[in-house]
Design a protein around this motif. Structure first.
Motif, PDB file in Angstrom:
ATOM      1  N   MET A   1       0.873  -1.295   0.076  1.00  0.00           N
ATOM      2  CA  MET A   1      -0.068  -0.138  -0.048  1.00  0.00           C
ATOM      3  C   MET A   1       0.808   1.087  -0.084  1.00  0.00           C
ATOM      4  O   MET A   1       0.874   2.262  -0.814  1.00  0.00           O
ATOM      5  CB  MET A   1      -0.942   0.117   1.178  1.00  0.00           C
ATOM      6  CG  MET A   1      -1.642   1.189   1.277  1.00  0.00           C
ATOM      7  SD  MET A   1      -2.804   1.579   0.023  1.00  0.00           S
ATOM      8  CE  MET A   1      -4.002   0.212   0.246  1.00  0.00           C
ATOM      9  N   ILE A   2       1.945   1.259   0.878  1.00  0.00           N
ATOM     10  CA  ILE A   2       2.814   2.303   1.032  1.00  0.00           C
ATOM     11  C   ILE A   2       4.222   1.787   0.836  1.00  0.00           C
ATOM     12  O   ILE A   2       4.729   1.032   1.609  1.00  0.00           O
ATOM     13  CB  ILE A   2       2.606   3.250   2.249  1.00  0.00           C
ATOM     14  CG1 ILE A   2       1.303   3.607   2.516  1.00  0.00           C
ATOM     15  CG2 ILE A   2       3.666   4.288   2.514  1.00  0.00           C
ATOM     16  CD1 ILE A   2       1.087   4.158   3.953  1.00  0.00           C
ATOM     17  N   ASP A   3       4.815   2.501  -0.246  1.00  0.00           N
ATOM     18  CA  ASP A   3       6.420   1.857  -0.332  1.00  0.00           C
ATOM     19  C   ASP A   3       7.164   3.336  -0.354  1.00  0.00           C
ATOM     20  O   ASP A   3       6.984   4.079  -1.228  1.00  0.00           O
ATOM     21  CB  ASP A   3       6.685   1.157  -1.651  1.00  0.00           C
ATOM     22  CG  ASP A   3       6.078  -0.293  -1.462  1.00  0.00           C
ATOM     23  OD1 ASP A   3       6.827  -1.100  -0.526  1.00  0.00           O
ATOM     24  OD2 ASP A   3       5.056  -0.831  -1.836  1.00  0.00           O
ATOM     25  N   PHE A   4       8.253   3.415   0.510  1.00  0.00           N
ATOM     26  CA  PHE A   4       9.248   4.253   0.260  1.00  0.00           C
ATOM     27  C   PHE A   4      10.498   3.921  -0.324  1.00  0.00           C
ATOM     28  O   PHE A   4      10.925   2.839   0.634  1.00  0.00           O
ATOM     29  CB  PHE A   4       9.409   5.031   1.669  1.00  0.00           C
ATOM     30  CG  PHE A   4       8.628   6.009   1.857  1.00  0.00           C
ATOM     31  CD1 PHE A   4       7.107   6.054   1.823  1.00  0.00           C
ATOM     32  CD2 PHE A   4       8.935   7.437   2.304  1.00  0.00           C
ATOM     33  CE1 PHE A   4       6.385   7.132   2.094  1.00  0.00           C
ATOM     34  CE2 PHE A   4       8.175   8.504   2.423  1.00  0.00           C
ATOM     35  CZ  PHE A   4       6.905   8.411   2.381  1.00  0.00           C
ATOM     36  N   TYR A   5      10.936   4.187  -1.240  1.00  0.00           N
ATOM     37  CA  TYR A   5      12.313   3.574  -1.651  1.00  0.00           C
ATOM     38  C   TYR A   5      13.361   4.694  -1.611  1.00  0.00           C
ATOM     39  O   TYR A   5      13.439   5.527  -2.283  1.00  0.00           O
ATOM     40  CB  TYR A   5      12.307   3.014  -3.114  1.00  0.00           C
ATOM     41  CG  TYR A   5      11.314   1.958  -3.385  1.00  0.00           C
ATOM     42  CD1 TYR A   5      11.472   0.627  -2.809  1.00  0.00           C
ATOM     43  CD2 TYR A   5      10.072   2.031  -3.779  1.00  0.00           C
ATOM     44  CE1 TYR A   5      10.677  -0.413  -3.152  1.00  0.00           C
ATOM     45  CE2 TYR A   5       9.207   1.252  -4.166  1.00  0.00           C
ATOM     46  CZ  TYR A   5       9.480  -0.067  -3.653  1.00  0.00           C
ATOM     47  OH  TYR A   5       8.781  -1.059  -4.003  1.00  0.00           O
ATOM     48  N   HIS A   6      14.345   4.686  -0.561  1.00  0.00           N
ATOM     49  CA  HIS A   6      15.647   5.484  -0.608  1.00  0.00           C
ATOM     50  C   HIS A   6      14.947   6.944  -0.557  1.00  0.00           C
ATOM     51  O   HIS A   6      15.674   7.565  -1.487  1.00  0.00           O
ATOM     52  CB  HIS A   6      16.505   5.180  -1.515  1.00  0.00           C
ATOM     53  CG  HIS A   6      17.046   3.878  -1.304  1.00  0.00           C
ATOM     54  ND1 HIS A   6      17.766   3.060  -0.489  1.00  0.00           N
ATOM     55  CD2 HIS A   6      16.848   2.561  -2.253  1.00  0.00           C
ATOM     56  CE1 HIS A   6      17.884   1.972  -0.496  1.00  0.00           C
ATOM     57  NE2 HIS A   6      17.460   1.499  -1.635  1.00  0.00           N
ATOM     58  N   VAL A   7      14.167   7.290   0.167  1.00  0.00           N
ATOM     59  CA  VAL A   7      13.621   8.766   0.218  1.00  0.00           C
ATOM     60  C   VAL A   7      14.341   9.664   0.835  1.00  0.00           C
ATOM     61  O   VAL A   7      14.471   9.486   2.130  1.00  0.00           O
ATOM     62  CB  VAL A   7      11.963   8.686   0.577  1.00  0.00           C
ATOM     63  CG1 VAL A   7      11.718  10.244   0.530  1.00  0.00           C
ATOM     64  CG2 VAL A   7      11.283   7.811  -0.589  1.00  0.00           C
ATOM     65  N   ALA A  17      15.205  16.615   6.376  1.00  0.00           N
ATOM     66  CA  ALA A  17      14.207  16.057   7.191  1.00  0.00           C
ATOM     67  C   ALA A  17      14.184  14.748   7.219  1.00  0.00           C
ATOM     68  O   ALA A  17      14.104  13.693   7.973  1.00  0.00           O
ATOM     69  CB  ALA A  17      13.029  16.738   6.763  1.00  0.00           C
ATOM     70  N   LEU A  18      14.112  14.006   5.761  1.00  0.00           N
ATOM     71  CA  LEU A  18      14.430  12.636   6.018  1.00  0.00           C
ATOM     72  C   LEU A  18      15.884  11.984   5.061  1.00  0.00           C
ATOM     73  O   LEU A  18      15.990  12.984   4.195  1.00  0.00           O
ATOM     74  CB  LEU A  18      13.269  11.963   5.071  1.00  0.00           C
ATOM     75  CG  LEU A  18      11.931  12.305   5.742  1.00  0.00           C
ATOM     76  CD1 LEU A  18      10.757  11.580   4.824  1.00  0.00           C
ATOM     77  CD2 LEU A  18      11.907  11.271   7.255  1.00  0.00           C
ATOM     78  N   LEU A  53       6.852  17.004  -2.534  1.00  0.00           N
ATOM     79  CA  LEU A  53       7.617  15.846  -3.153  1.00  0.00           C
ATOM     80  C   LEU A  53       9.095  15.694  -2.557  1.00  0.00           C
ATOM     81  O   LEU A  53       9.742  16.464  -2.141  1.00  0.00           O
ATOM     82  CB  LEU A  53       7.989  16.458  -4.507  1.00  0.00           C
ATOM     83  CG  LEU A  53       6.590  16.719  -5.623  1.00  0.00           C
ATOM     84  CD1 LEU A  53       6.720  17.478  -6.698  1.00  0.00           C
ATOM     85  CD2 LEU A  53       6.275  15.191  -5.828  1.00  0.00           C
ATOM     86  N   PRO A  54       9.426  14.282  -2.841  1.00  0.00           N
ATOM     87  CA  PRO A  54      10.930  13.988  -1.998  1.00  0.00           C
ATOM     88  C   PRO A  54      11.948  14.507  -3.016  1.00  0.00           C
ATOM     89  O   PRO A  54      11.794  14.823  -4.441  1.00  0.00           O
ATOM     90  CB  PRO A  54      10.764  12.341  -2.541  1.00  0.00           C
ATOM     91  CG  PRO A  54       9.856  12.186  -3.557  1.00  0.00           C
ATOM     92  CD  PRO A  54       9.003  13.198  -3.568  1.00  0.00           C
ATOM     93  N   SER A  55      13.108  14.927  -2.291  1.00  0.00           N
ATOM     94  CA  SER A  55      14.177  15.296  -3.046  1.00  0.00           C
ATOM     95  C   SER A  55      14.797  14.115  -3.879  1.00  0.00           C
ATOM     96  O   SER A  55      15.488  14.553  -5.072  1.00  0.00           O
ATOM     97  CB  SER A  55      15.318  16.047  -2.190  1.00  0.00           C
ATOM     98  OG  SER A  55      14.639  16.618  -1.083  1.00  0.00           O
TER      99      SER A  55
END
Ligand SMILES: Nc1ncnc2c1ncn2[C@@H]1O[C@H](COP(=O)(O)OP(=O)(O)OP(=O)(O)O)[C@@H](O)[C@H]1O
Ligand SMILES: [Mg+2]
Lengths: 239, 319
Positions: A1-7, A17-18, A53-55
């Motif tokens: 449902m939620i996937d963060f890849y190397h954000v 921040a992240l 938006l992610p960097s």
């Protein structure tokens, strides 16, 4: 449902921040996002709603890569998510009912159902008697519960909540947590940011721990205290 | 999951939704107009002034054109004789006119007839005439000419020849000043369009500013709307409608004021101080399609104004 890849999320050259955040939440899962103040919890939730938006890195929510999501698709994407904002984001000049009614208009709920639905969700957070009050007339905890009611109003399949119990006393927190658990039982995926350890311990769900913008260990919790009887909060969900 | 999914899969745009959204548009637009009524009034006033200017010019040039139309069908050539022209001279002119086919339809107006005719047409000026010691009018021939003849080149040389006939004092073809009036009417229309247009653009920018201000005051609310998934059209609808209403009110106000001015001018025209010119400049009000067009112009200016401010507004979602 939620996937963060190397954000990675940088706001400016000096504040990150992240940092290289990778985590995953399954469909139907209930996940806590925790960590000290400033760890990046709100930033993650804002990235999911595409407020930011992610960097660097990729984010996939419900099969959609947010980097390729077109501007025109954004409203429909957001309507599928129920978000409880840390600062509530209620419209101050509208009554509680109008706040909910406006969101229902946006979501395409027929106007004739607005009263019924609003009453039901407010009843679930025990605020049905404040239908005609304005947000500034409510206490912080009451506003927070209105924000929760608004997020849940149309059974979103993803609920993201930023400190939804931050302004509530322990009893009320437990009630509110019950609402999220029930929404989860009805099929919604829940991602809940909090630093209330007691709450996490009692609810006993998976925890994604953030520390200074990095994901720490994910500690599986001990046996969850599953609610044994369907509470009154269950009723509105069947609408 | 199934329950949640099923409800979601219903198309969000289907069925009852428009009613809700459009109801919201109208309600919001009217509410904002009311809440910011003073600022809105400035915008409405600007539109009204622009359209009133345009409308006044159109009213006057329209009446001028109508008056010209009435005359042009029967173009007239006036051959004024010397005041003391002898019967022989008069007979000579009559003979000249009879010989020319394009001038053959004529009528002799004696000095006395001219005096009576003037008295009939300008009753108000009778006291002035009475004070004169003698009849100021010369005898003349009034010749009916077709517009086609009047416009032809040989006609000009014919008139030159007529001018030098013994006893002829002056020859006036009213077709010339009819054409001149027509030109004036056209110039007035153009001046009205240009002035009204410039004012309308100014009004549109006023509306744009009013709406920019409203959007600024509502920025937080707009952010919230975006975050809960409102489409840009849902967010912008009330603003566009706000401009629409402002333009419409301005247009209606302008037509109303113009009608007031028109009635006032008519009231003056029937009074003793009336002048002929005044009479026909305000003989008729704008035809209703023109009045409608003025209101439509106001609406367009309003929509244009809100469109500018919406186009400028950042589509960035809330951060
Ligand atoms: N718009 C912004 N511009 C610059 N820095 C920001 C911005 N938003 C957040 N930050 C920084 O990013 C970091 C993470 O912030 P975030 O709001 O995600 O923390 P949080 O974990 O939600 O904290 P809290 O528990 O206090 O809500 C913080 O250091 C914060 O100062
Ligand atoms: Mg936060």
């Amino acid at each position: 449902m939620i996937d963060f890849y190397h954000v990675t999320k940088r706001f400016d050259r000096y504040s990150i921040a992240l940092h290289d955040v990778t985590f995953h939440a399954d469909k139907g899962e209930f996940v806590f996002l925790t960590g000290p103040s400033g760890a990046g919890k709100s930033t993650i939730l804002k990235l999911i709603l595409r407020q930011l938006l992610p960097s660097e890195g990729q984010i996939v929510v419900n099969g959609r890569n947010l980097a390729t999501l077109k501007r025109a698709q954004l409203p429909l994407f957001r309507r599928e998510i129920g978000m409880v904002f840390q600062d509530f984001k209620l419209i101050e000049r509208m009554t509680i009912f109008e706040n909910l009614s406006f969101v229902m208009t946006v979501l395409g709920v027929p106007p004739r159902d607005h009263k019924k639905k609003a009453y039901a969700v407010l009843r679930a957070v025990n605020l049905h008697h404040r239908l005609n009050a304005y947000p500034p007339q409510l206490s912080g905890g009451e506003q927070q519960r209105v924000a929760i009611a608004r997020a849940l109003i149309n059974d979103p399949y993803l609920i993201i909540a930023d400190e939804p119990t931050g302004n509530l006393d322990p009893d009320l927190s437990a009630d509110v947590m019950q609402i999220f658990i029930e929404a989860n039982l009805r099929g919604s995926t829940v991602l809940l940011a909090t630093h209330d350890r007691e709450m996490i311990r009692r609810t006993g769900r998976r925890v994604v721990h953030l520390e200074k913008g990095r994901v720490g260990e994910e500690r599986p919790q001990q046996a969850p205290e599953v609610p044994d009887s369907p509470s009154t909060f269950m009723q509105w969900g069947s609408l | 999951m199934a329950g949640a999914r099923r409800r979601r899969d219903a198309t969000p745009d289907a069925g009852e939704r428009p009613l809700g959204v459009y109801g919201y548009f109208v309600h919001e637009a009217l509410r904002r107009l009311w809440v910011y009524r003073r600022t809105s009034m400035v915008a409405v006033g600007m539109i009204a002034i622009a359209l009133l200017t345009l409308g006044t010019f159109l009213l006057i040039s329209g009446n001028l054109n109508r008056a010209v139309d009435r005359w042009q069908g029967r173009s007239q050539l006036s051959v004024f004789l010397d005041r003391d022209a002898t019967p022989a001279q008069i007979a000579g002119v009559r003979e000249f006119l009879t010989r020319e086919p394009s001038l053959a339809k004529f009528e002799f107006v004696s000095r006395e007839a001219a005096y009576e005719k003037f008295k009939r047409h300008f009753a108000q000026l009778a006291p002035v005439l009475a004070e004169l010691e003698q009849n100021p009018f010369p005898p003349s021939f009034e010749v009916q000419v077709t517009s086609r003849d009047a416009a032809s080149a040989p006609f000009t040389t014919l008139l030159a020849r007529l001018r030098v006939v013994d006893g002829v004092d002056d020859v006036q073809l009213d077709w010339e000043w009819v054409a001149r009036l027509r030109r004036i009417a056209n110039v007035l229309s153009i001046v009205g369009l240009v002035a009204g247009g410039i004012l309308a653009v100014a009004a549109a920018f006023t509306i744009a500013n009013v709406i920019r201000l409203t959007m600024f005051l509502y920025r937080e609310e707009i952010d919230i709307m975006r975050l809960v998934g409102a489409k840009e059209t849902t967010i912008r609808g009330p603003f566009l409608l706000e401009g629409f209403f402002q333009g419409m009110c301005g247009g209606l106000l302008a037509v109303g004021m113009l009608y007031g001015i028109f009635r006032g001018a008519r009231a003056l025209a029937t009074g003793p101080s009336s002048a002929l010119l005044w009479d026909f400049l305000f003989s008729e009000f704008l035809p209703w399609p023109t009045s409608l067009a003025l209101v439509a112009g106001g609406i367009l200016a309003g929509l244009f104004g809100s469109w500018i401010s919406l186009r400028e507004s950042s589509e960035e979602s809330a951060g």
